[in-house]
Design an enzyme around this catalytic site. Structure first.
Site, PDB file in Angstrom:
ATOM      1  N   VAL A 188       0.854  -1.196   0.000  1.00  0.00           N
ATOM      2  CA  VAL A 188       0.000   0.000   0.000  1.00  0.00           C
ATOM      3  C   VAL A 188       0.892   1.249   0.000  1.00  0.00           C
ATOM      4  O   VAL A 188       1.221   1.797   1.052  1.00  0.00           O
ATOM      5  CB  VAL A 188      -0.952   0.011   1.216  1.00  0.00           C
ATOM      6  N   PRO A 189       1.307   1.699  -1.185  1.00  0.00           N
ATOM      7  CA  PRO A 189       2.278   2.798  -1.291  1.00  0.00           C
ATOM      8  C   PRO A 189       1.645   4.180  -1.111  1.00  0.00           C
ATOM      9  O   PRO A 189       1.467   4.940  -2.067  1.00  0.00           O
ATOM     10  CB  PRO A 189       2.822   2.628  -2.706  1.00  0.00           C
ATOM     11  N   CYS A 190       1.315   4.528   0.127  1.00  0.00           N
ATOM     12  CA  CYS A 190       0.624   5.796   0.379  1.00  0.00           C
ATOM     13  C   CYS A 190       1.485   7.008   0.052  1.00  0.00           C
ATOM     14  O   CYS A 190       0.968   8.119  -0.077  1.00  0.00           O
ATOM     15  CB  CYS A 190       0.127   5.865   1.816  1.00  0.00           C
ATOM     16  N   HIS A 191       2.804   6.800  -0.133  1.00  0.00           N
ATOM     17  CA  HIS A 191       3.656   7.928  -0.547  1.00  0.00           C
ATOM     18  C   HIS A 191       3.320   8.383  -1.965  1.00  0.00           C
ATOM     19  O   HIS A 191       3.718   9.471  -2.375  1.00  0.00           O
ATOM     20  CB  HIS A 191       5.142   7.544  -0.447  1.00  0.00           C
ATOM     21  N   ARG A 192       2.552   7.596  -2.701  1.00  0.00           N
ATOM     22  CA  ARG A 192       2.169   7.964  -4.073  1.00  0.00           C
ATOM     23  C   ARG A 192       0.889   8.800  -4.132  1.00  0.00           C
ATOM     24  O   ARG A 192       0.371   9.052  -5.217  1.00  0.00           O
ATOM     25  CB  ARG A 192       1.999   6.695  -4.919  1.00  0.00           C
TER      26      ARG A 192
END
Length: 201
Positions: free
Chosen positions: A136-140
């Site tokens: 879950v790449p929330c930095h994107r």
């Protein structure tokens, strides 16, 4: 407490060749040939000046955490940051975020529109995301004007924001001097496959 079942309410394919394996095992229709476009080398070379590489404490974009897929596993999932159960809404947000391909970004507004929720609610779920950086790449996820936004409870400036910017830099996303993502044609991802949790009677 009534059990929950998963009901697919929307499924689209355009920039992505298939929906996230987390939310669906569906494949893109054969009539659709579009796939996730890799970051163009020329764009990356022009926008990602090595002299402007963000300085960060955490540049990890590879660690993969175990992500609950079955309803049974999700009902017992506990957030390692808060010690509380992960809610169905949080899983909906995480399922969408997991679909954003490397080299692309989306916005709190795109996610909230897909869920018919609010950007603030999406941001609160991502703030305590226990499955980062992967799957879950929330930095994107940036704000609606492509400003760097927030990360792990910090907004606009600070060490955590520097980490977010560094992670995106390593994935081919550049920022200007005002901390807005440098636009390119294929930068924004919004073709989400939405799965809605519904309480069964």
């Amino acid at each position: 407490m009534p059990a929950e079942r998963i009901t697919v309410v929307k499924r689209t394919f355009a920039k992505a060749a298939a929906a996230s394996p987390i939310t669906s095992k569906a494949k893109a229709p054969k009539t659709k040939t579009a796939a996730v476009t890799p970051v163009a080398t020329t764009v990356a070379a022009l926008a990602l000046d090595p002299a402007k590489k963000p300085v960060a404490v955490d540049e990890d974009i590879e660690t993969v955490h175990t992500y609950p897929k079955s309803q049974e596993d999700r009902e017992s999932a506990v957030n390692r940051h808060t010690g509380r159960k992960v809610t169905p809404f949080q899983f909906q947000v995480y399922d969408l975020c997991a679909q954003i391909p490397k080299g692309h970004i989306s916005t709190y507004k795109h996610l909230s529109n897909a869920l018919r929720s609010s950007p603030r609610a999406v941001g609160q779920a991502l703030k305590i995301n226990p499955y980062a950086p992967l799957p879950v790449p929330c930095h994107r996820v940036l704000d609606s004007k492509l400003f760097i936004g927030g990360f792990m409870g910090q907004w606009a400036k600070g060490e955590k924001i520097d980490n977010k910017k560094a992670k995106l830099y390593l994935e081919g996303v550049a920022f200007d001097e005002t901390d807005h993502a440098v636009k390119r044609e294929d930068l924004i991802f919004d073709d989400f496959s939405v799965v809605k949790a519904v309480n069964s009677a």
